[in-house]
Design a protein around this motif. Sequence first.
Motif, short mmCIF file in Angstrom:
data_model
loop_
_atom_site.label_atom_id
_atom_site.label_comp_id
_atom_site.label_asym_id
_atom_site.label_seq_id
_atom_site.Cartn_x
_atom_site.Cartn_y
_atom_site.Cartn_z
N UNK A 312 -2.32 18.99 -25.83
CA UNK A 312 -3.77 19.11 -25.73
C UNK A 312 -4.12 19.73 -24.37
N UNK A 313 -5.08 20.62 -24.34
CA UNK A 313 -5.40 21.28 -23.07
C UNK A 313 -5.96 20.30 -22.04
N UNK A 314 -5.45 20.39 -20.83
CA UNK A 314 -5.98 19.64 -19.70
C UNK A 314 -6.35 20.64 -18.63
N UNK A 315 -7.63 20.77 -18.34
CA UNK A 315 -8.10 21.75 -17.37
C UNK A 315 -8.05 21.16 -15.97
N UNK A 316 -7.56 21.95 -15.03
CA UNK A 316 -7.43 21.49 -13.65
C UNK A 316 -8.09 22.47 -12.69
N UNK A 317 -9.13 23.15 -13.18
CA UNK A 317 -9.83 24.10 -12.33
C UNK A 317 -10.35 23.40 -11.07
N UNK A 318 -10.34 24.05 -9.93
CA UNK A 318 -10.09 25.48 -9.73
C UNK A 318 -8.64 25.81 -9.40
#
Length: 328
Positions: A312-318
């Motif tokens: 599952x996608x885990x976003x860590x922006x930036x």
Amino acid sequence: MDSREAAGTAWSQEERPGLGRLIAPLPEEVFLRDHLGSRPLLLTGRPGRFAALFGWPDLNECLAAARVDPARMHLTRARQGVPVSSLAEPVPQLAARGKPLRLRPDRVLHALREGATLVLDGVEELHARLRSLVGSVERSLGAPVQANLYANLGGAADGFGIHWDDHDVLVIQAAGAKHWEVHGPTQEASVGVLSAPEQPVGRPYWTGTLTDGDVLYLPRGWWHRVSPGDGPSLHLTLGARLPSAGDLLGRLLRHMAAGQAIVRHDLPRHAGASTTASFYGDLRAALTEAVEEEGLLERLADEVCRAAVPERPVFTLPSAGTGPAESP
């Protein structure tokens, strides 16, 4: 029906939800060994047990934030033929980008008061704590899991009539009550469009009412009918598609196709008798050699199970952009 009393304490906001907490005090290894894929289980819990997991305020927030998606949102057994888009209005936009819709609270309330049930598929994608729970259950079961939500205000008709699912389900009664009628499977290991089991006859295996705090597990193929109670009800169904022998055979086919030309050939539909007999003889020989190769099926089964749980996608922006799902 194997029935146990669930853990008495409610989940806290700080607690990380998972399968073990969901089925406590039954140990997770006992559930996996004795129930998964074979036997139903009922765990009766105290009211408010899932208040910190998901409740009406969470649903209200999801509905206010989400745009209408017919692939996710459904109405069952209201006025026949009423689409969920009829409960929506255009979203005011500063710049025209398509024609998005959002739900109107008054129309949703009217439909539910008329006896509809609102269904949200994949609701974990809209809610962080459900996403955490689903990811944890996926890792425990070694299978993809999806959370669907069912909300009604009481007096609704049966959502789907008596039916069976081609996947295992864990039902979480988060608020209110639902009456369940459960029958045993009428065909061994029913699977989707490949199966057409006859409807059950005779007395149910179990009937009862799930109330706030209860959990019910049903393996695939078990028939059930769900009837709403008189008041508002909110329940979640975690559906899990466990790896099967069919998945193993699909992996075996891909393995064979990579190294054996006979598997990649067209069927000899217009060839002579001699050519046709030779083709099927070679194909039988290739299949026999593959299934008799020591350890091959076990190795491919391990590959199937390891590949069963999607990332599952885990976003860590930036910083790093996207990454795999959280590790346990």
